[in-house]
Design an enzyme around this catalytic site. Structure first.
Site, PDB file in Angstrom:
ATOM      1  N   ARG A 176       0.828  -1.228   0.000  1.00 56.51           N
ATOM      2  CA  ARG A 176       0.000   0.000   0.000  1.00 56.51           C
ATOM      3  C   ARG A 176       0.860   1.276   0.000  1.00 56.51           C
ATOM      4  O   ARG A 176       0.530   2.273   0.653  1.00 56.51           O
ATOM      5  CB  ARG A 176      -0.945   0.035   1.219  1.00 56.51           C
ATOM      6  CG  ARG A 176      -2.017  -1.037   1.223  1.00 56.51           C
ATOM      7  CD  ARG A 176      -2.998  -0.832   0.077  1.00 56.51           C
ATOM      8  NE  ARG A 176      -4.184  -1.671   0.218  1.00 56.51           N
ATOM      9  CZ  ARG A 176      -4.281  -2.926  -0.227  1.00 56.51           C
ATOM     10  NH1 ARG A 176      -3.280  -3.493  -0.859  1.00 56.51           N
ATOM     11  NH2 ARG A 176      -5.414  -3.597  -0.063  1.00 56.51           N
ATOM     12  N   SER A 231     -10.931  -0.525   2.736  1.00 55.14           N
ATOM     13  CA  SER A 231     -10.199  -0.640   4.007  1.00 55.14           C
ATOM     14  C   SER A 231      -9.814   0.752   4.485  1.00 55.14           C
ATOM     15  O   SER A 231      -9.217   1.514   3.738  1.00 55.14           O
ATOM     16  CB  SER A 231      -8.919  -1.451   3.822  1.00 55.14           C
ATOM     17  OG  SER A 231      -9.201  -2.733   3.362  1.00 55.14           O
ATOM     18  N   GLU A 265      -6.567   9.031   1.836  1.00 51.77           N
ATOM     19  CA  GLU A 265      -5.932  10.342   2.039  1.00 51.77           C
ATOM     20  C   GLU A 265      -6.971  11.364   2.484  1.00 51.77           C
ATOM     21  O   GLU A 265      -8.072  11.443   1.924  1.00 51.77           O
ATOM     22  CB  GLU A 265      -5.286  10.799   0.726  1.00 51.77           C
ATOM     23  CG  GLU A 265      -4.387  11.979   0.897  1.00 51.77           C
ATOM     24  CD  GLU A 265      -3.927  12.565  -0.440  1.00 51.77           C
ATOM     25  OE1 GLU A 265      -3.433  13.711  -0.413  1.00 51.77           O
ATOM     26  OE2 GLU A 265      -4.079  11.898  -1.469  1.00 51.77           O
TER      27      GLU A 265
HETATM   28  N1  EPU Z   1     -11.107 -10.135  10.024  1.00 48.38           N
HETATM   29  C1  EPU Z   1     -11.778 -10.134  11.233  1.00 48.38           C
HETATM   30  N2  EPU Z   1     -12.860  -9.328  11.382  1.00 48.38           N
HETATM   31  C2  EPU Z   1     -13.297  -8.531  10.399  1.00 48.38           C
HETATM   32  C3  EPU Z   1     -12.617  -8.505   9.155  1.00 48.38           C
HETATM   33  C4  EPU Z   1     -11.520  -9.325   8.988  1.00 48.38           C
HETATM   34  O1  EPU Z   1     -11.417 -10.846  12.155  1.00 48.38           O
HETATM   35  O2  EPU Z   1     -14.299  -7.819  10.608  1.00 48.38           O
HETATM   36  C5  EPU Z   1      -9.941 -11.017   9.879  1.00 48.38           C
HETATM   37  C6  EPU Z   1     -10.319 -12.415   9.467  1.00 48.38           C
HETATM   38  O3  EPU Z   1      -9.540 -13.328  10.185  1.00 48.38           O
HETATM   39  C7  EPU Z   1      -9.916 -12.515   8.016  1.00 48.38           C
HETATM   40  C8  EPU Z   1      -8.726 -11.577   7.985  1.00 48.38           C
HETATM   41  O4  EPU Z   1      -9.056 -10.537   8.902  1.00 48.38           O
HETATM   42  O5  EPU Z   1      -9.624 -13.803   7.645  1.00 48.38           O
HETATM   43  C9  EPU Z   1      -8.440 -10.970   6.636  1.00 48.38           C
HETATM   44  O6  EPU Z   1      -9.629 -10.341   6.127  1.00 48.38           O
HETATM   45  P1  EPU Z   1      -9.810 -10.074   4.568  1.00 48.38           P
HETATM   46  O7  EPU Z   1      -9.524 -11.326   3.790  1.00 48.38           O
HETATM   47  O8  EPU Z   1     -11.123  -9.424   4.345  1.00 48.38           O
HETATM   48  O9  EPU Z   1      -8.620  -9.093   4.232  1.00 48.38           O
HETATM   49  P2  EPU Z   1      -8.115  -7.754   4.939  1.00 48.38           P
HETATM   50  O10 EPU Z   1      -6.724  -8.028   5.398  1.00 48.38           O
HETATM   51  O11 EPU Z   1      -9.062  -7.231   5.921  1.00 48.38           O
HETATM   52  C10 EPU Z   1      -7.007  -6.878   2.728  1.00 48.38           C
HETATM   53  C11 EPU Z   1      -7.002  -5.623   1.930  1.00 48.38           C
HETATM   54  C12 EPU Z   1      -8.269  -5.506   1.121  1.00 48.38           C
HETATM   55  C13 EPU Z   1      -8.371  -6.712   0.195  1.00 48.38           C
HETATM   56  C14 EPU Z   1      -8.370  -7.982   1.045  1.00 48.38           C
HETATM   57  C15 EPU Z   1      -8.352  -9.232   0.210  1.00 48.38           C
HETATM   58  C16 EPU Z   1      -5.678  -4.029   3.214  1.00 48.38           C
HETATM   59  C17 EPU Z   1      -5.672  -2.799   4.049  1.00 48.38           C
HETATM   60  N3  EPU Z   1      -6.861  -4.469   2.812  1.00 48.38           N
HETATM   61  O12 EPU Z   1      -8.061  -6.758   3.677  1.00 48.38           O
HETATM   62  O13 EPU Z   1      -8.173  -4.320   0.329  1.00 48.38           O
HETATM   63  O14 EPU Z   1      -9.559  -6.673  -0.587  1.00 48.38           O
HETATM   64  O15 EPU Z   1      -7.178  -7.998   1.860  1.00 48.38           O
HETATM   65  O16 EPU Z   1      -7.097  -9.429  -0.358  1.00 48.38           O
HETATM   66  O17 EPU Z   1      -4.611  -4.567   2.924  1.00 48.38           O
HETATM   67  C18 EPU Z   1      -8.679  -1.987   0.388  1.00 48.38           C
HETATM   68  O18 EPU Z   1      -7.471  -1.770   0.454  1.00 48.38           O
HETATM   69  O19 EPU Z   1      -9.521  -1.039   0.353  1.00 48.38           O
HETATM   70  C19 EPU Z   1      -9.172  -3.358   0.382  1.00 48.38           C
HETATM   71  C20 EPU Z   1     -10.480  -3.659   0.435  1.00 48.38           C
END
Ligand code: EPU
Length: 330
Positions: free
Chosen positions: A162, A230, A328
């Site tokens: 990012r 996110s 941002e």
């Molecule tokens: N989780 C929770 N509670 C929640 C949400 C997530 O416990 O309410 C935990 C779960 O264990 C889940 C893990 O977080 O398995 C990962 O969640 P997710 O797969 O949704 O991915 P993320 O790390 O929350 C990142 C990116 C997303 C992208 C997804 C999928 C960032 C900041 N965000 O989210 O990107 O779509 O992975 O690859 O790196 C964005 O940047 O706007 C965005 C949506």
């Protein structure tokens, strides 16, 4: 330039905002006179693409360039890739569909990400195991400080999670076109949870459709509920800290981030700090995904920022982890 331009429908958070001036930019040549105008009036200038990664204050006392440079061109083969160039104003998801459906796979894991092509390299968008850097070849940008034109290759763009050279100097570079390198020998990347039940020989259209379904189930649609995806980065900490946290907080997801570093799940931390589905005036945290701050209708930048500060404070208090805002503040 249009004075007192309403940006409310130009940001996916749906925040009510105006710019002192705004103008549509449909070619790289449009930017130079606009920069001249901004300089003559001593006003800052910012580029707005799809408005999907910004938190807009009620008033921007400057010039907003609304990026609308279009164009899609298959340039030809380059080593084991096919180069395709896009105007910065093209819609990201549309170009994902366009490439995948004509037999140029490689972007399918990045389907359904709101925003424009020009914004994609700024924060090195990533999802479901693929980041923009994996498909990036080069881009053209104009330095808004002096109007000079620059080409950036992958190394010069300094991509990280990012992060990029463009994000480190907010507003300095106006991206005008992006050239992507799509693999000629393609293999599906279905290792991420939600995709990993697909067969290894699955086709790219099926992967793309699955990503669209998974995202739609987890992330609120900004057309219905304003949001900027996110709201925080997944924090990267040293691996010792991550291990100590995981020992005291069973279930905390920890992913390797290279060189003795680990990435934590911000969504998990925020959920455990008690914010999932929480409301703060018209702002709130999505009940489906704790990493997404939403506008429940009529929220202001002040309410969004206050909620974000509350979340940062609680997560720091409970876990000792500092969250960094992804969109941002403009
Ligand atoms: N989780 C929770 N509670 C929640 C949400 C997530 O416990 O309410 C935990 C779960 O264990 C889940 C893990 O977080 O398995 C990962 O969640 P997710 O797969 O949704 O991915 P993320 O790390 O929350 C990142 C990116 C997303 C992208 C997804 C999928 C960032 C900041 N965000 O989210 O990107 O779509 O992975 O690859 O790196 C964005 O940047 O706007 C965005 C949506």
């Amino acid at each position: 330039m249009t004075p007192e331009f309403d940006l409310t429908t130009r940001n996916t958070f749906g925040l009510s905002s105006r710019a002192r001036f705004a103008a549509e930019v449909t070619s790289a040549e449009d930017l130079e006179p606009l920069l001249g105008e901004a300089r003559a009036r001593n006003l800052p200038m910012r580029i707005l693409g799809g408005g999907s990664n910004v938190v807009l204050r009620p008033y921007f006392d400057g010039v907003v360039a609304l990026m609308s440079i279009m164009g899609r061109e298959v340039l030809g083969e380059h080593g084991d890739t096919t180069l395709v160039r896009f105007g910065a104003g093209e819609n990201w998801h549309e170009i994902v569909e366009w490439t995948v459906r004509q037999g140029l796979p490689g972007l399918e894991n990045l389907a359904s990400i709101p925003g424009t092509v020009g914004a994609a390299p700024i924060q090195n968008i990533g999802a479901y195991g693929v980041e923009l850097v994996d498909r990036f070849h080069a881009l053209s940008a104009i330095d808004t400080t002096d109007g000079s034109v620059h080409q950036f290759d992958r190394e010069q763009a300094q991509f990280a999670y990012r992060q990029s050279v463009f994000k480190r100097s907010p507003g300095r570079f106006a991206v005008t076109s992006v050239t992507l390198a799509l693999p000629k020998t393609w293999r599906a990347n279905v290792s991420y949870p939600g995709l990993n039940d697909l067969p290894a020989d699955v086709d790219a259209v099926t992967v793309m459709q699955r990503v669209m379904v998974v995202r739609a189930a987890k992330l609120p649609d900004w057309r219905e509920t304003g949001n900027a995806g996110s709201f925080f980065h997944n924090p990267i900490v040293d691996s010792e800290t991550a291990e100590a946290l995981a020992a005291t907080h069973p279930g905390l997801p920890v992913y390797p981030a290279g060189e003795g570093r680990s990435k934590l799940s911000a969504g998990w931390l925020i959920e455990k700090a008690g914010f999932k589905g929480h409301r703060h005036g018209s702002a709130g945290v999505s009940p489906n995904h704790a990493l997404v701050i939403v506008n429940n209708g009529g929220a202001t930048e002040g309410e969004i920022s206050a909620l974000a500060a509350e979340i940062r404070h609680e997560v720091l208090k409970k876990f000792g982890v500092r969250l960094v805002q992804e969109p941002e503040l403009l």
